[in-house]
Scaffold this active site. Structure first.
Site, PDB file in Angstrom:
ATOM      1  N   GLN A  78       0.748  -1.197   0.035  1.00 56.29           N
ATOM      2  CA  GLN A  78       0.027  -0.033   0.014  1.00 56.29           C
ATOM      3  C   GLN A  78       0.817   1.285  -0.041  1.00 56.29           C
ATOM      4  O   GLN A  78       1.088   1.880   0.967  1.00 56.29           O
ATOM      5  CB  GLN A  78      -0.925  -0.162   1.191  1.00 56.29           C
ATOM      6  CG  GLN A  78      -1.896   0.922   1.365  1.00 56.29           C
ATOM      7  CD  GLN A  78      -2.997   0.757   0.590  1.00 56.29           C
ATOM      8  OE1 GLN A  78      -3.512  -0.325   0.269  1.00 56.29           O
ATOM      9  NE2 GLN A  78      -3.642   1.853  -0.064  1.00 56.29           N
ATOM     10  N   PHE A  79       1.396   1.592  -1.188  1.00 53.50           N
ATOM     11  CA  PHE A  79       2.208   2.794  -1.223  1.00 53.50           C
ATOM     12  C   PHE A  79       1.559   4.008  -0.601  1.00 53.50           C
ATOM     13  O   PHE A  79       2.089   5.039  -0.284  1.00 53.50           O
ATOM     14  CB  PHE A  79       2.660   3.019  -2.532  1.00 53.50           C
ATOM     15  CG  PHE A  79       1.819   3.491  -3.658  1.00 53.50           C
ATOM     16  CD1 PHE A  79       1.912   4.932  -3.933  1.00 53.50           C
ATOM     17  CD2 PHE A  79       1.193   2.756  -4.321  1.00 53.50           C
ATOM     18  CE1 PHE A  79       0.995   5.494  -4.805  1.00 53.50           C
ATOM     19  CE2 PHE A  79       0.204   3.220  -5.470  1.00 53.50           C
ATOM     20  CZ  PHE A  79       0.270   4.889  -5.888  1.00 53.50           C
ATOM     21  N   THR A  80       0.054   4.170  -0.785  1.00 56.01           N
ATOM     22  CA  THR A  80      -0.443   5.262  -0.573  1.00 56.01           C
ATOM     23  C   THR A  80      -0.466   5.691   0.804  1.00 56.01           C
ATOM     24  O   THR A  80      -0.934   6.694   1.394  1.00 56.01           O
ATOM     25  CB  THR A  80      -2.044   5.244  -0.984  1.00 56.01           C
ATOM     26  OG1 THR A  80      -2.636   4.269  -0.295  1.00 56.01           O
ATOM     27  CG2 THR A  80      -2.068   4.948  -2.560  1.00 56.01           C
TER      28      THR A  80
END
Length: 148
Positions: A78-80
């Site tokens: 989950q890069f966000t």
């Protein structure tokens, strides 16, 4: 390294309408990796996740860990989690590690959990995913290796 941890009674992830990971009771993890993260961050976070006492004992108190209850993990990259929303209306994701750095560290993270005897299911790194879960409790926590 940031992880949003949710205690679940079940969770699954689909890629292109196909289930690629599914668990019963345990933890669903959203895993974010930044540029400075190292194997030491992975070790800190995996120890914390495996041993956090967030499952009920026979008296209904949160005294049991994932290892104690034999729970499973659904791990989703989950890069966000490293999105910066302070300016403007579009998040800035510059703090998220690039895939060539993040992917190997994410795999190291999942393998470190497996080495503890935990069944770990995953999504597909970098793919568009649909995640379903039933948050049990609800129990939701954030673990940040830079705030240890």
């Amino acid at each position: 390294m940031k992880v949003v941890l949710q205690r679940v009674s079940e969770a699954s992830v689909k890629v292109n309408e196909e289930v690629v990971g599914k668990i019963n009771s345990g933890l669903m993890l959203l895993v974010g990796i930044t540029h400075e993260d190292t194997v030491e961050d992975v070790q800190y976070v995996t120890e914390k996740i495996a041993n956090l006492r967030i499952f009920e004992d026979e008296d209904g108190k949160l005294n049991r860990s994932l290892l104690d209850v034999g729970g499973q993990i659904l791990s989703i990259s989950q890069f966000t989690l490293y999105g910066d929303c302070r300016k403007g209306r579009r998040p800035n994701f510059m703090a998220a590690a690039k895939p060539d750095v993040a992917a190997p560290l994410y795999e190291t993270f999942n393998e470190a959990l497996r080495e503890k005897g935990i069944q770990v299911e995953t999504g597909v790194f970098g793919a568009m995913m649909d995640v379903q879960l039933i948050n049990h409790g609800p129990v939701t926590l954030i673990i940040d290796s830079k705030q240890n």
